[in-house]
Scaffold this active site. Sequence first.
Site, PDB file in Angstrom:
ATOM      1  N   ASP A  52     -13.092  -7.065  18.762  1.00  0.00           N
ATOM      2  CA  ASP A  52     -11.851  -6.648  19.463  1.00  0.00           C
ATOM      3  C   ASP A  52     -11.179  -8.031  19.987  1.00  0.00           C
ATOM      4  OD1 ASP A  52     -10.101  -5.766  21.330  1.00  0.00           O
ATOM      5  OD2 ASP A  52     -11.434  -4.276  22.077  1.00  0.00           O
TER       6      ASP A  52
ATOM      7  N   SER B 210      -9.600   1.843  26.185  1.00  0.00           N
ATOM      8  CA  SER B 210      -8.610   0.848  26.495  1.00  0.00           C
ATOM      9  C   SER B 210      -8.197   0.986  27.734  1.00  0.00           C
ATOM     10  CB  SER B 210      -7.504   0.690  25.369  1.00  0.00           C
ATOM     11  OG  SER B 210      -6.628  -0.546  25.427  1.00  0.00           O
TER      12      SER B 210
ATOM     13  N   HIS C 217     -10.558  -3.435  18.054  1.00  0.00           N
ATOM     14  CA  HIS C 217     -10.413  -2.520  19.442  1.00  0.00           C
ATOM     15  C   HIS C 217     -10.152  -1.163  19.092  1.00  0.00           C
ATOM     16  CE1 HIS C 217      -8.692  -2.283  23.266  1.00  0.00           C
ATOM     17  NE2 HIS C 217      -7.719  -1.384  22.874  1.00  0.00           N
TER      18      HIS C 217
END
Length: 765
Positions: free
Chosen positions: A702, A614, A733
């Site tokens: 995601d 991320s 995610h």
Amino acid sequence: MGGRRLSCICNNLLLSSSSIKELQLPLSSKMSGSSERISGLYKELSQFPSVSCAYIGPEVTTPNGSKYCNVYTEWWQRDLDRSRHLRFCRQYNVFHNGRSVGNIVPAGTCMEIQGELLSRESPSGALRAVLRSTMVQAEEKEFLEIWHRSRRIKSLNLTALDKHGKVFSDDQFGCLQWSHSETHLLYIAERKRPKTESFFQSKAPELSSSITEEEEEEEEEPGDFCNFRKGDQFVLHEDWGEGLVNKSVPTLCVLDIESSNISVLEGVPDYISPGQALWILDDSGIVFVGWWHEPFRLGLKFCSNRRSALFHLNFSSSYCELISLDTKAVCSPRLSPDGRHIVYLEGDVFGPHHQCLKLCMYNWHVKTSLTVLDIVRKPKTGFSGIYTTALPLLCWSADSRRVLLHTPQRSRKDILIVDTETGAVGPLTADSEEGSWTLLTIQRDLVVVSYSSPNCPPSLKIGFLPSAGKEQEIVWVCMEKAEPFQDIKWKTLTFQPPDIQDTPKYDGLTCESLLLLPCHPLEGRLFPLIVSPHGGPHSSFDASWQLFAAVFCQLGFAVLMVNYRGSTGFGQNSIESLIGRVGEQDVQDVQFCVEQVLKTEPLDSTRLALFGGSHGGFLCCHLIGKFPGMYKVCAVRNPSVNYVSLIGSSDIPDWRYSAIGFDYTYGQIPLPDALTAMITHSPITSVGQVTAPVLMLLGEKDKRISAWHAMEYYRVLKSRGIPVRVLWFPDNHSLFTVEVEADAFVNSALWIIQNLPSQTAAGIL
């Protein structure tokens, strides 16, 4: 691991056949069997479970006058053989004298929990409610069960009753709350939707022609046509984003235990989504959090900055009353044992999606709220603010005066105790073992906690809370003990970035890193280093058990986990200092920490790898572009590489503006100055300088960072001849499903080992 090391080797590799087939670069003879070595260590260390919740049963007095209570605990661990998270429970009989814990006797062995989504004990401990999901004739069904001591006394097929959609069992909205009288049960479910059909769906043949003209006209009224939802089967129903897919319009539901009747409560305003509900003391109504979903929903998971407020729904009048400010973001209402106060967390709307929060308290009798603990901008004492995403379900002391909670405090998670009358706050675990602590529950001043550290898996402890002012005298007694790994050592390092990297408004801030090292270098060599910045960016690494880092360390790597400025646990100033400086200040902090640690630790500066997800992947991609040649290899999970392309594809478009220092409003139109700032701050601008091989681990489901947006980065690397590989997972995610998480890690470890200089292979495996 010393004498504890198992000699287990996976019988079947965790790598998928398609993943193995894609590994084109040959491994040296020293690397033969490396996948078996990695997967074997991963499987071994993944067997250490984590405790997720605890419940303390009623106090029992034996014939000889001694006292004990039953402590019920739930745990989870990764089950690699069945590719799922294994959940199990264990119970203990805790003998005590009301002030200190004596003997602890496990009550039987561990027992697997099958199909349970939620469970709650009643206040007296005599009843237990269980929400269970099970397959019936190849269809998923939800059942709500009531258990009394040793038998099940009621089981309701919620799916067949068709009063509502699926029940919410998530941490964001979900609840399963007994009324104080133990006659009703409160829960949250998706609102039932009207059935839809195609414009061209054939009607059933008419069986009778006895319908009157009046009835025929009644059937064809425009209102009835709208309610019928003909042709609406493909209408979009907004949900609450990443981790909350298909959760759109939650509704409050109450089960009458005696009659088995389920009521869907009326009176909740249409513009909010209710959740986190609780009963008031006399059961005449409920208090809940309502999140505004107009004009549209934004991603809610990991975002404590969404407009929300506390509401009180009175059953007798069906009147729903706002009882907190409606311009803030709130969560986690918790009722005191005497029923007089509700504490909750409060923060600002928009801006950083997670930040320092206030602890507020609503007085039920005078109908007013006050701030117990305010936001901490720049810590001057040991307390650096509250950053937890939720308060424990039971967090009050028996005197209804003190509140316990756990929260990051710099690079450690501590349990704090707050006096709601004076506002005094201090760590309950300040003088305890170095590591991180999590509060599971407190009932009748008996406190159950979990403890772990980077080299020690989670253990379970219990103790009695001393009287006010003497909390530091608490004595912890171990219920389940985990031994530390003797061949892993760790430390917390604090760094002061150079003055030139400060801004006048936020000067003097520090950042920290957690460094894990194998205890003994192989053949006197320096350790290769894996640098891992956390995601968020407004989150943090704490000194707790980290599976990935522990396996890397067992493979012979040192691991540096960086809490750059902007991380939670260091004050609100630290969080705000990153706004408008993402891709600059955070990159500088990670690089500075790496440069400093290379000067003082036994690390090989020629063998550096990057590993992050991320926003951590965002930073890794920046680092390989801005410092080409320094980092030899990179593995990233769902990285953010281009803020511009994420505006329309992410469930949190507001963050793309806030991160670069722009205010966000609903209906925001991307203008040239904002777009220019977004692209300038993104790692896609330096992809032309990347020389390190890159592995990209992407989740096709995601909703926070679209997997397709990362392909832009991949294509540039591919066109330049840089070694790049993409693994495309059927996950979201977090990449947290057991099979995906394991495959992603083993592939990452192989990629790093394979692409570091050749001496690494000889040194590690």
